[in-house]
Motif scaffolding. Structure first.
Motif, PDB file in Angstrom:
ATOM      1  N   ALA A 118     -32.969  44.881 -33.451  1.00 11.74           N
ATOM      2  CA  ALA A 118     -33.376  45.553 -34.684  1.00 11.74           C
ATOM      3  C   ALA A 118     -34.782  45.115 -35.078  1.00 11.74           C
ATOM      4  CB  ALA A 118     -32.390  45.227 -35.803  1.00 11.74           C
ATOM      5  N   ILE A 142     -30.189  48.588 -26.080  1.00 16.21           N
ATOM      6  CA  ILE A 142     -29.996  48.179 -27.477  1.00 16.21           C
ATOM      7  C   ILE A 142     -28.666  47.451 -27.623  1.00 16.21           C
ATOM      8  CG2 ILE A 142     -29.681  49.033 -29.832  1.00 16.21           C
ATOM      9  CD1 ILE A 142     -31.554  51.374 -29.083  1.00 16.21           C
ATOM     10  N   ARG A 143     -27.618  47.983 -27.024  1.00 19.93           N
ATOM     11  CA  ARG A 143     -26.306  47.357 -27.134  1.00 19.93           C
ATOM     12  C   ARG A 143     -26.281  45.990 -26.464  1.00 19.93           C
ATOM     13  NH1 ARG A 143     -22.730  52.769 -25.676  1.00 19.93           N
ATOM     14  NH2 ARG A 143     -22.822  53.723 -27.759  1.00 19.93           N
ATOM     15  N   ILE A 177     -36.337  49.881 -33.416  1.00 24.11           N
ATOM     16  CA  ILE A 177     -34.886  49.848 -33.335  1.00 24.11           C
ATOM     17  C   ILE A 177     -34.338  49.691 -34.750  1.00 24.11           C
ATOM     18  CG2 ILE A 177     -32.886  48.748 -32.293  1.00 24.11           C
ATOM     19  CD1 ILE A 177     -34.887  50.063 -30.339  1.00 24.11           C
ATOM     20  N   LEU A 224     -30.031  55.090 -34.139  1.00 21.97           N
ATOM     21  CA  LEU A 224     -30.469  53.875 -33.451  1.00 21.97           C
ATOM     22  C   LEU A 224     -31.968  53.621 -33.587  1.00 21.97           C
ATOM     23  CD1 LEU A 224     -28.356  54.184 -30.184  1.00 21.97           C
ATOM     24  CD2 LEU A 224     -27.907  52.755 -32.184  1.00 21.97           C
ATOM     25  N   ASP A 233     -28.493  59.498 -33.373  1.00 24.10           N
ATOM     26  CA  ASP A 233     -27.398  58.527 -33.340  1.00 24.10           C
ATOM     27  C   ASP A 233     -27.620  57.366 -34.301  1.00 24.10           C
ATOM     28  OD1 ASP A 233     -26.221  60.072 -31.440  1.00 24.10           O
ATOM     29  OD2 ASP A 233     -26.678  58.782 -29.744  1.00 24.10           O
ATOM     30  N   LEU A 290     -31.557  59.527 -29.748  1.00 23.63           N
ATOM     31  CA  LEU A 290     -31.308  58.193 -30.287  1.00 23.63           C
ATOM     32  C   LEU A 290     -31.496  58.161 -31.796  1.00 23.63           C
ATOM     33  CD1 LEU A 290     -33.054  56.012 -27.565  1.00 23.63           C
ATOM     34  CD2 LEU A 290     -30.613  56.365 -27.891  1.00 23.63           C
ATOM     35  N   GLN A 291     -32.469  58.914 -32.278  1.00 26.96           N
ATOM     36  CA  GLN A 291     -32.673  58.980 -33.728  1.00 26.96           C
ATOM     37  C   GLN A 291     -31.466  59.625 -34.389  1.00 26.96           C
ATOM     38  OE1 GLN A 291     -35.754  61.631 -35.102  1.00 26.96           O
ATOM     39  NE2 GLN A 291     -36.239  60.318 -36.848  1.00 26.96           N
ATOM     40  N   ARG A 347     -28.547  47.533 -37.944  1.00 28.96           N
ATOM     41  CA  ARG A 347     -27.168  48.001 -37.975  1.00 28.96           C
ATOM     42  C   ARG A 347     -26.746  48.250 -39.408  1.00 28.96           C
ATOM     43  NH1 ARG A 347     -23.524  45.097 -33.345  1.00 28.96           N
ATOM     44  NH2 ARG A 347     -24.973  45.422 -31.618  1.00 28.96           N
ATOM     45  N   ARG A 368     -30.041  53.288 -24.965  1.00 27.64           N
ATOM     46  CA  ARG A 368     -28.926  52.899 -25.823  1.00 27.64           C
ATOM     47  C   ARG A 368     -28.246  51.643 -25.282  1.00 27.64           C
ATOM     48  NH1 ARG A 368     -26.433  57.211 -25.499  1.00 27.64           N
ATOM     49  NH2 ARG A 368     -27.098  58.254 -27.425  1.00 27.64           N
TER      50      ARG A 368
END
Length: 292
Positions: free
Chosen positions: A36, A29-30, A81, A69, A67, A64-65, A84, A26
């Motif tokens: 993406a 990704i952030r 990914i 993401l 969430d 993660l799925q 957003r 996570r």
């Protein structure tokens, strides 16, 4: 320490939990290391990187799925990914992950969690973070009361069901029952261990639903309701020496919508009515669920 099936290496050193692996990914990704549309490494590559079994990686990907993401989480190829979600002009129910909402709920002195679900897998995984914070001394509730409604082993489930119908000896039902029991046992053990380790008054209760719930519902301290609908799909799964072809719902993939009592009159009414419905159903059902 939270007990999981795969968090202790053979040499005795602690392995990363699914939640910890999910937190690392996570953060990537952030930070923009994973953007993406990018594909994640394969499960085998992630297992090698983190020094865990593939099953642990799969559980981390489910977190993660959940969430929102990851997309394209399947057995055929590594997931991507997710893009957003754009902000809507009008207020919408917020899509959330269960783990951060549970973590916030465990900051209360008196924690009250009420759950309706098909299995306890998502709840079991999501509890990893609040339990870790308790063990680190970051939160310290005085009491935790968790009530869970799961389908009875005696009913004809709406899902999962084998493609073509079930016979007298239904391996699909046996697999679901084994998963329901194992996940519930791990969840119960992890919570009840807080009595001895931290002196917290913990109660965990299971009761047997006489029907298959078409949704999952989490009620947190009477202040927030998280609602997600199960979406059915046809899929194959290995079970022992068999490959089971079934219609099933992937609970970890269900989007959760948050309704918070502080968000306004409509949300507050939904939370209150949901809690009232759960309490009435809990009192109506007198059969305790046995995890065996």
């Amino acid at each position: 320490m939270v007990v999981t099936q795969e968090n202790v290496a053979v040499n005795g050193s602690r392995r990363l939990t699914p939640q910890e692996i999910a937190d690392v990914l996570r953060e990537r990704i952030r930070a923009g290391e994973l953007k993406a549309g990018d594909r994640l490494p394969t499960q085998a590559e992630l297992a090698d990187e983190f020094g865990v079994e593939r099953g642990t990686v799969r559980q981390a990907l489910r977190v993660l799925q959940e969430d929102g993401l990851l997309t394209n989480v399947s057995k055929g190829s590594p997931p991507r990914i997710a893009p957003r979600v754009p902000v809507q002009d009008e207020p919408q129910p917020t899509m959330v992950g269960l783990s951060p909402r549970l973590t916030e709920a465990f900051g209360a002195r008196q924690v009250r969690i009420a759950v309706v679900c098909h299995t306890a897998e998502t709840l079991m995984l999501a509890l990893g973070e609040p339990l870790r914070q308790i063990h680190e001394g970051r939160v310290q509730p005085e009491a935790v009361d968790v009530r869970i409604l799961l389908p009875s082993r005696e009913i004809d489930l709406a899902f999962p069901v084998p493609v073509g119908g079930a016979g007298d000896d239904d391996p699909v039902h046996q697999r679901w029952l084994a998963m329901r029991n194992a996940q519930g046992q791990v969840l119960q053990h992890n919570l009840l261990s807080l009595r001895a380790s931290h002196g917290i008054d913990v109660r965990v209760s299971f009761r047997a639903l006489p029907f298959t719930p078409p949704f999952k519902l989490y009620l947190l301290n009477g202040e927030e309701a998280l609602l997600g609908y199960y979406m059915l799909t046809r899929r194959e799964e290995e079970w022992g020496d068999q490959v089971l072809d079934m219609y099933d719902a992937l609970g970890a993939a269900s989007l959760l919508f948050s309704f918070h009592a502080r968000s306004g009159h409509r949300d507050e009414a939904f939370v209150k009515e949901s809690q009232k419905w759960f309490d009435a159903l809990w009192e109506t059902i007198t059969t305790d669920l046995t995890l065996s």
